[in-house]
Design a protein around this motif. Structure first.
Motif, PDB file in Angstrom:
ATOM      1  N   ALA A   1       0.260 -12.798  -7.950  1.00  0.00           N
ATOM      2  CA  ALA A   1       1.522 -12.861  -7.208  1.00  0.00           C
ATOM      3  C   ALA A   1       1.708 -11.673  -6.263  1.00  0.00           C
ATOM      4  N   SER A   2       1.187 -10.505  -6.650  1.00  0.00           N
ATOM      5  CA  SER A   2       1.419  -9.309  -5.829  1.00  0.00           C
ATOM      6  C   SER A   2       0.367  -8.274  -6.173  1.00  0.00           C
ATOM      7  N   ALA A   3       0.299  -7.265  -5.353  1.00  0.00           N
ATOM      8  CA  ALA A   3      -0.633  -6.182  -5.662  1.00  0.00           C
ATOM      9  C   ALA A   3      -0.092  -4.863  -5.137  1.00  0.00           C
ATOM     10  N   ILE A   4      -0.377  -3.813  -5.891  1.00  0.00           N
ATOM     11  CA  ILE A   4      -0.017  -2.462  -5.462  1.00  0.00           C
ATOM     12  C   ILE A   4      -1.310  -1.656  -5.351  1.00  0.00           C
TER      13      ILE A   4
ATOM     14  N   THR B   1       4.263   1.688   2.293  1.00  0.00           N
ATOM     15  CA  THR B   1       5.365   2.604   1.983  1.00  0.00           C
ATOM     16  C   THR B   1       4.780   4.004   1.828  1.00  0.00           C
ATOM     17  N   ILE B   2       5.300   4.927   2.621  1.00  0.00           N
ATOM     18  CA  ILE B   2       4.865   6.328   2.494  1.00  0.00           C
ATOM     19  C   ILE B   2       6.003   7.074   1.802  1.00  0.00           C
ATOM     20  N   LEU B   3       5.756   7.492   0.577  1.00  0.00           N
ATOM     21  CA  LEU B   3       6.875   8.018  -0.214  1.00  0.00           C
ATOM     22  C   LEU B   3       7.331   9.399   0.257  1.00  0.00           C
ATOM     23  N   GLY B   4       6.429  10.208   0.771  1.00  0.00           N
ATOM     24  CA  GLY B   4       6.819  11.486   1.395  1.00  0.00           C
ATOM     25  C   GLY B   4       7.572  12.429   0.478  1.00  0.00           C
ATOM     26  N   HIS B   5       8.540  13.125   1.066  1.00  0.00           N
ATOM     27  CA  HIS B   5       9.137  14.264   0.364  1.00  0.00           C
ATOM     28  C   HIS B   5      10.061  13.900  -0.788  1.00  0.00           C
ATOM     29  N   ILE B   6      10.380  12.624  -0.967  1.00  0.00           N
ATOM     30  CA  ILE B   6      11.195  12.322  -2.164  1.00  0.00           C
ATOM     31  C   ILE B   6      10.424  12.708  -3.429  1.00  0.00           C
ATOM     32  N   GLN B   7       9.100  12.798  -3.302  1.00  0.00           N
ATOM     33  CA  GLN B   7       8.282  13.173  -4.467  1.00  0.00           C
ATOM     34  C   GLN B   7       8.503  14.617  -4.897  1.00  0.00           C
TER      35      GLN B   7
ATOM     36  N   ILE C   1       0.877  -1.167   0.000  1.00  0.00           N
ATOM     37  CA  ILE C   1       0.000   0.000   0.000  1.00  0.00           C
ATOM     38  C   ILE C   1       0.917   1.220   0.000  1.00  0.00           C
ATOM     39  N   VAL C   2       0.837   1.992  -1.065  1.00  0.00           N
ATOM     40  CA  VAL C   2       1.779   3.092  -1.246  1.00  0.00           C
ATOM     41  C   VAL C   2       1.040   4.417  -1.083  1.00  0.00           C
TER      42      VAL C   2
ATOM     43  N   ASP D   1     -10.445  10.211   1.704  1.00  0.00           N
ATOM     44  CA  ASP D   1     -11.428  10.350   2.793  1.00  0.00           C
ATOM     45  C   ASP D   1     -11.419   9.155   3.750  1.00  0.00           C
ATOM     46  N   PHE D   2     -10.977   7.991   3.296  1.00  0.00           N
ATOM     47  CA  PHE D   2     -10.936   6.837   4.200  1.00  0.00           C
ATOM     48  C   PHE D   2      -9.779   6.959   5.191  1.00  0.00           C
ATOM     49  N   GLY D   3      -8.751   7.695   4.793  1.00  0.00           N
ATOM     50  CA  GLY D   3      -7.553   7.834   5.634  1.00  0.00           C
ATOM     51  C   GLY D   3      -6.325   7.516   4.799  1.00  0.00           C
ATOM     52  N   GLY D   4      -5.172   7.518   5.430  1.00  0.00           N
ATOM     53  CA  GLY D   4      -3.934   7.248   4.700  1.00  0.00           C
ATOM     54  C   GLY D   4      -3.654   5.759   4.592  1.00  0.00           C
ATOM     55  N   ALA D   5      -2.435   5.434   4.168  1.00  0.00           N
ATOM     56  CA  ALA D   5      -2.049   4.039   3.928  1.00  0.00           C
ATOM     57  C   ALA D   5      -2.136   3.185   5.196  1.00  0.00           C
ATOM     58  N   MET D   6      -1.840   3.779   6.357  1.00  0.00           N
ATOM     59  CA  MET D   6      -1.865   2.993   7.600  1.00  0.00           C
ATOM     60  C   MET D   6      -3.291   2.523   7.922  1.00  0.00           C
ATOM     61  N   GLU D   7      -4.265   3.393   7.679  1.00  0.00           N
ATOM     62  CA  GLU D   7      -5.672   3.022   7.936  1.00  0.00           C
ATOM     63  C   GLU D   7      -6.092   1.906   6.983  1.00  0.00           C
ATOM     64  N   VAL D   8      -5.645   2.025   5.750  1.00  0.00           N
ATOM     65  CA  VAL D   8      -6.007   0.997   4.764  1.00  0.00           C
ATOM     66  C   VAL D   8      -5.368  -0.336   5.167  1.00  0.00           C
ATOM     67  N   LYS D   9      -4.104  -0.272   5.595  1.00  0.00           N
ATOM     68  CA  LYS D   9      -3.425  -1.515   6.009  1.00  0.00           C
ATOM     69  C   LYS D   9      -4.186  -2.179   7.165  1.00  0.00           C
ATOM     70  N   LYS D  10      -4.666  -1.353   8.084  1.00  0.00           N
ATOM     71  CA  LYS D  10      -5.340  -1.884   9.278  1.00  0.00           C
ATOM     72  C   LYS D  10      -6.557  -2.713   8.863  1.00  0.00           C
ATOM     73  N   ILE D  11      -7.367  -2.159   8.003  1.00  0.00           N
ATOM     74  CA  ILE D  11      -8.606  -2.863   7.641  1.00  0.00           C
ATOM     75  C   ILE D  11      -8.296  -4.085   6.758  1.00  0.00           C
ATOM     76  N   VAL D  12      -7.280  -3.955   5.920  1.00  0.00           N
ATOM     77  CA  VAL D  12      -6.880  -5.106   5.099  1.00  0.00           C
ATOM     78  C   VAL D  12      -6.401  -6.233   6.013  1.00  0.00           C
ATOM     79  N   GLY D  13      -5.624  -5.863   7.030  1.00  0.00           N
ATOM     80  CA  GLY D  13      -5.102  -6.852   7.991  1.00  0.00           C
ATOM     81  C   GLY D  13      -6.228  -7.569   8.729  1.00  0.00           C
ATOM     82  N   GLU D  14      -7.289  -6.808   9.061  1.00  0.00           N
ATOM     83  CA  GLU D  14      -8.415  -7.421   9.778  1.00  0.00           C
ATOM     84  C   GLU D  14      -9.135  -8.460   8.908  1.00  0.00           C
ATOM     85  N   HIS D  15      -9.231  -8.153   7.600  1.00  0.00           N
ATOM     86  CA  HIS D  15      -9.957  -9.062   6.698  1.00  0.00           C
ATOM     87  C   HIS D  15      -9.090 -10.189   6.149  1.00  0.00           C
ATOM     88  N   PHE D  16      -7.812  -9.918   5.989  1.00  0.00           N
ATOM     89  CA  PHE D  16      -6.917 -10.941   5.423  1.00  0.00           C
ATOM     90  C   PHE D  16      -5.707 -11.110   6.343  1.00  0.00           C
ATOM     91  N   PRO D  17      -5.908 -11.726   7.515  1.00  0.00           N
ATOM     92  CA  PRO D  17      -4.811 -11.808   8.485  1.00  0.00           C
ATOM     93  C   PRO D  17      -3.597 -12.576   7.969  1.00  0.00           C
TER      94      PRO D  17
END
Ligand code: ATP
Length: 326
Positions: free
Chosen positions: A218-221, A252-258, A169-170, A229-245
């Motif tokens: 094999a993988s997903a991005i 990865t939060i790319l931040g200021h390198i952008q 989750i980027v 509006d749902f939140g950032g990557a951490m919020e998305v990871k949390k709910i994904v983790g709950e459904h697919f333990p």
């Protein structure tokens, strides 16, 4: 503008790759037209605190390929006050500056617009922001480079994602706009793109991931704009983790390198053309406008419009990205 002898240029708000190419174009075009040019350092702070220096042609040597801004950039609270702007005007007069080129985002233009009206002083704007959300131009200076930076990073993440059957989750920049997420999502083959402009239905993401698991992908991005509006990557990871333990998920939060890096050729060319047109615009008596490129034509859009409106995202691209990654 009659009697135009000296202009000044500044960069303000968040920096973006290609600002230096724009400065170079302003300096070289001004000198070509026998105008003197001053550089104002640190955005509107430099106007208020008199950090203003003459720029000669050598300042523009070898800066076309440099990221960031040689004039530095900053946010300036004092410029939001009449007292601050009065100090700024006094310094501008002290240096015999006749007109101003401001490179930045809509906040920069809002400040430039007030200054122009208060002191009847010519100001012209160049769109310098990685977000691409400015009304009056198809592309802002820095956006193309930022997208390329994100795509390069995701290509690398995909290598490791594939090797480990992982979901990445980027999170990309875009507090209010999903342009970076959308374009980089298409270019990197993302499964889902979550952007501020459209409501996120998280169950759609979960269904898409479930489909991928059933089909042994094999993988997903997944790309998430920081302002979704749902939140950032951490919020998305949390709910994904709950459904697919059992699913291996990384954030990865790319931040200021952008924001950094050498500008792409597209940004250099855009900045060169717009910087050139800004000086011609001032010579022609234009003021209170942002110079942009729309359908390959140079367009001067009043600051008032660029402040009020935002560039609209093409939501269909999101749908296309999701179909193509299916
Ligand atoms: P970015 O897109 O990176 O945020 P920006 O140009 O929108 O760039 P802002 O911080 O919003 O960045 O604005 C830059 C500066 O412009 C501010 O720090 C302030 O000095 C000036 N400015 C913004 N809005 C106003 C305003 N309403 N009045 C006077 N000055 C302003």
């Amino acid at each position: 503008m009659k009697d135009l002898k000296k202009i000044a240029v500044l960069t303000s708000g968040g920096d973006s790759p290609g600002m230096n190419a724009a400065i170079r174009a302003v300096v070289k075009t001004a000198l070509h037209h026998k105008l003197d040019v001053d550089g104002i350092y640190k955005g509107y702070n430099g106007m208020i605190n008199d950090i203003i220096k003459p720029l000669d042609r050598h300042i523009a040597d070898n800066i076309i390929s440099l990221g960031g801004t040689i004039l530095k950039s900053a946010r300036c609270k004092e410029f939001r006050t009449p007292e601050g702007r009065k100090k700024a005007y006094e310094n501008i007069k002290k240096h015999n500056i006749d007109a101003l080129v401001v490179i930045g985002g809509d906040g920069t233009f809002a400040g430039g617009n007030i200054f122009m009206k208060e002191f009847d002083f010519p100001v012209i704007g160049l769109p310098g922001t990685i977000d691409n959300d400015l009304y009056g131009t198809d592309y802002t200076i820095g956006y193309d480079t930022a997208v390329n930076t994100v795509v390069t990073a995701i290509d690398k993440l995909r290598d490791t994602a594939t090797s480990h059957d992982r979901l990445f989750i980027v999170e990309v920049m875009g507090r209010d706009a999903g342009f970076i997420a959308l374009r980089s999502g298409i270019a990197s083959g993302a499964k889902k793109i979550l952007i501020p402009e459209t409501k996120t239905h998280i169950e759609e993401l979960l269904e898409r991931l479930q489909k991928g698991i059933s089909e042994n992908e094999a993988s997903a991005i997944v790309i998430v704009s920081e302002g979704d509006d749902f939140g950032g990557a951490m919020e998305v990871k949390k709910i994904v983790g709950e459904h697919f333990p059992d699913y291996s998920t990384r954030v990865t939060i790319l931040g200021h390198i952008q924001r950094g890096g050498s500008p792409s050729s597209y940004d250099r060319i855009l900045a060169s053309g717009l910087g050139y047109q800004a000086v011609l615009g001032l010579l022609d008596g234009k003021k209170g406008v942002m110079v942009g490129s729309v359908n390959r034509e140079i367009v001067f859009t009043p600051f008032e419009k660029t402040i009020k409106h935002h560039s609209k995202i093409n939501v269909e691209l999101k749908h296309i990205a999701e179909i193509l990654s299916g």
